[in-house]
Scaffold this motif. Sequence first.
Motif, PDB file in Angstrom:
ATOM      1  N   GLY A  25      32.306   3.136 102.026  1.00 49.22           N
ATOM      2  CA  GLY A  25      32.131   3.995 103.194  1.00 49.22           C
ATOM      3  C   GLY A  25      30.660   4.201 103.546  1.00 49.22           C
ATOM      4  N   ILE A  26      29.776   3.487 102.874  1.00 48.89           N
ATOM      5  CA  ILE A  26      28.344   3.561 103.162  1.00 48.89           C
ATOM      6  C   ILE A  26      28.090   2.680 104.385  1.00 48.89           C
ATOM      7  CG2 ILE A  26      26.022   3.077 102.299  1.00 48.89           C
ATOM      8  CD1 ILE A  26      27.209   3.347  99.437  1.00 48.89           C
ATOM      9  N   SER A  27      27.307   3.179 105.331  1.00 51.93           N
ATOM     10  CA  SER A  27      27.077   2.433 106.567  1.00 51.93           C
ATOM     11  C   SER A  27      26.349   1.118 106.293  1.00 51.93           C
ATOM     12  CB  SER A  27      26.270   3.263 107.557  1.00 51.93           C
ATOM     13  OG  SER A  27      24.918   3.348 107.154  1.00 51.93           O
ATOM     14  N   HIS A  28      26.595   0.161 107.164  1.00 50.49           N
ATOM     15  CA  HIS A  28      25.912  -1.136 107.054  1.00 50.49           C
ATOM     16  C   HIS A  28      24.404  -0.944 107.149  1.00 50.49           C
ATOM     17  CE1 HIS A  28      29.638  -3.626 108.466  1.00 50.49           C
ATOM     18  NE2 HIS A  28      29.801  -3.057 107.300  1.00 50.49           N
ATOM     19  N   THR A  29      23.967  -0.018 107.998  1.00 49.70           N
ATOM     20  CA  THR A  29      22.531   0.236 108.164  1.00 49.70           C
ATOM     21  C   THR A  29      21.905   0.707 106.863  1.00 49.70           C
ATOM     22  OG1 THR A  29      22.878   0.815 110.479  1.00 49.70           O
ATOM     23  CG2 THR A  29      20.809   1.540 109.474  1.00 49.70           C
ATOM     24  N   THR A  30      22.559   1.642 106.197  1.00 50.57           N
ATOM     25  CA  THR A  30      22.037   2.156 104.924  1.00 50.57           C
ATOM     26  C   THR A  30      21.990   1.051 103.881  1.00 50.57           C
ATOM     27  OG1 THR A  30      22.829   4.392 105.381  1.00 50.57           O
ATOM     28  CG2 THR A  30      22.429   3.828 103.062  1.00 50.57           C
ATOM     29  N   LEU A  31      23.064   0.295 103.766  1.00 51.45           N
ATOM     30  CA  LEU A  31      23.090  -0.791 102.788  1.00 51.45           C
ATOM     31  C   LEU A  31      22.060  -1.859 103.114  1.00 51.45           C
ATOM     32  CD1 LEU A  31      26.917  -1.156 102.167  1.00 51.45           C
ATOM     33  CD2 LEU A  31      25.193  -0.275 100.581  1.00 51.45           C
ATOM     34  N   TRP A  32      21.871  -2.158 104.399  1.00 49.61           N
ATOM     35  CA  TRP A  32      20.874  -3.147 104.797  1.00 49.61           C
ATOM     36  C   TRP A  32      19.481  -2.684 104.391  1.00 49.61           C
ATOM     37  CZ3 TRP A  32      16.552  -3.118 107.875  1.00 49.61           C
ATOM     38  CH2 TRP A  32      16.005  -4.370 108.173  1.00 49.61           C
ATOM     39  N   ARG A  33      19.180  -1.399 104.622  1.00 50.61           N
ATOM     40  CA  ARG A  33      17.866  -0.869 104.234  1.00 50.61           C
ATOM     41  C   ARG A  33      17.669  -0.945 102.724  1.00 50.61           C
ATOM     42  NH1 ARG A  33      17.447   4.329 108.256  1.00 50.61           N
ATOM     43  NH2 ARG A  33      16.842   3.117 110.076  1.00 50.61           N
ATOM     44  N   LEU A  34      18.695  -0.632 101.968  1.00 46.10           N
ATOM     45  CA  LEU A  34      18.601  -0.727 100.513  1.00 46.10           C
ATOM     46  C   LEU A  34      18.392  -2.180 100.099  1.00 46.10           C
ATOM     47  CD1 LEU A  34      21.479   1.712  99.519  1.00 46.10           C
ATOM     48  CD2 LEU A  34      19.028   2.127  99.272  1.00 46.10           C
ATOM     49  N   LYS A  35      19.152  -3.073 100.699  1.00 44.51           N
ATOM     50  CA  LYS A  35      19.094  -4.497 100.382  1.00 44.51           C
ATOM     51  C   LYS A  35      17.718  -5.087 100.682  1.00 44.51           C
ATOM     52  CE  LYS A  35      21.332  -8.792 101.830  1.00 44.51           C
ATOM     53  NZ  LYS A  35      22.418  -9.369 102.599  1.00 44.51           N
ATOM     54  N   LYS A  36      17.124  -4.695 101.802  1.00 46.75           N
ATOM     55  CA  LYS A  36      15.839  -5.242 102.238  1.00 46.75           C
ATOM     56  C   LYS A  36      14.631  -4.484 101.685  1.00 46.75           C
ATOM     57  CE  LYS A  36      17.432  -8.513 104.841  1.00 46.75           C
ATOM     58  NZ  LYS A  36      17.184  -9.904 104.570  1.00 46.75           N
ATOM     59  N   GLY A  37      14.878  -3.430 100.907  1.00 44.83           N
ATOM     60  CA  GLY A  37      13.763  -2.651 100.360  1.00 44.83           C
ATOM     61  C   GLY A  37      13.083  -1.787 101.401  1.00 44.83           C
ATOM     62  N   LYS A  38      13.783  -1.451 102.473  1.00 42.12           N
ATOM     63  CA  LYS A  38      13.221  -0.648 103.555  1.00 42.12           C
ATOM     64  C   LYS A  38      13.560   0.837 103.414  1.00 42.12           C
ATOM     65  CE  LYS A  38      11.720  -4.271 105.802  1.00 42.12           C
ATOM     66  NZ  LYS A  38      10.318  -4.585 105.898  1.00 42.12           N
ATOM     67  N   ALA A  39      14.415   1.166 102.463  1.00 46.20           N
ATOM     68  CA  ALA A  39      14.820   2.560 102.271  1.00 46.20           C
ATOM     69  C   ALA A  39      13.732   3.321 101.520  1.00 46.20           C
ATOM     70  CB  ALA A  39      16.131   2.621 101.499  1.00 46.20           C
ATOM     71  N   PHE A  40      13.580   4.575 101.859  1.00 48.28           N
ATOM     72  CA  PHE A  40      12.607   5.423 101.174  1.00 48.28           C
ATOM     73  C   PHE A  40      13.202   6.086  99.938  1.00 48.28           C
ATOM     74  CE2 PHE A  40      10.917   5.387 105.535  1.00 48.28           C
ATOM     75  CZ  PHE A  40       9.680   4.850 105.265  1.00 48.28           C
ATOM     76  N   GLY A  41      14.494   5.988  99.783  1.00 47.68           N
ATOM     77  CA  GLY A  41      15.155   6.583  98.626  1.00 47.68           C
ATOM     78  C   GLY A  41      16.644   6.293  98.684  1.00 47.68           C
ATOM     79  N   ILE A  42      17.333   6.767  97.674  1.00 52.29           N
ATOM     80  CA  ILE A  42      18.783   6.610  97.604  1.00 52.29           C
ATOM     81  C   ILE A  42      19.352   7.928  97.096  1.00 52.29           C
ATOM     82  CG2 ILE A  42      18.617   5.570  95.307  1.00 52.29           C
ATOM     83  CD1 ILE A  42      21.151   3.967  95.954  1.00 52.29           C
ATOM     84  N   THR A  43      20.366   8.431  97.777  1.00 53.08           N
ATOM     85  CA  THR A  43      20.966   9.683  97.339  1.00 53.08           C
ATOM     86  C   THR A  43      21.856   9.424  96.125  1.00 53.08           C
ATOM     87  OG1 THR A  43      22.934   9.488  98.717  1.00 53.08           O
ATOM     88  CG2 THR A  43      20.992  10.569  99.713  1.00 53.08           C
ATOM     89  N   LEU A  44      22.082  10.461  95.365  1.00 57.27           N
ATOM     90  CA  LEU A  44      22.969  10.318  94.208  1.00 57.27           C
ATOM     91  C   LEU A  44      24.383   9.993  94.650  1.00 57.27           C
ATOM     92  CD1 LEU A  44      21.674  13.208  91.924  1.00 57.27           C
ATOM     93  CD2 LEU A  44      21.212  10.764  91.735  1.00 57.27           C
TER      94      LEU A  44
END
Length: 84
Positions: A25-44
Amino acid sequence: MIEIRVNELLAEHQRSFYWLAKETGISHTTLWRLKKGKAFGITLDTQEKMCRALQCQPGDVLILRTEKGSRKNSKNGAAKRKQK
C-alpha cells in the motif's frame, strides 16, 4: 551514507517494484524515491510494511555505506580542519 536496499531485496525475493507497492500500500512515488536514493528518510511504518512483505528484518532494508573521499568521514579531513 545510509542506503535503502529496495532493489536488492526485490531481486532476492524475485518480486517486482509494482508487486511491493500493491502488497504494502506504499505509493509508487515513495518507493521510487527510496529506490533512487532521493528520499530524505523512511518512516517506521513504511519500513515495517516493507519488512512484512519481504519477510525480512529492518536491518536488511538499510545499509551504511562509506563515502570514499568524504571529508566528514576522513581522518585526514578532520586533521586538516584542526590545522586551519
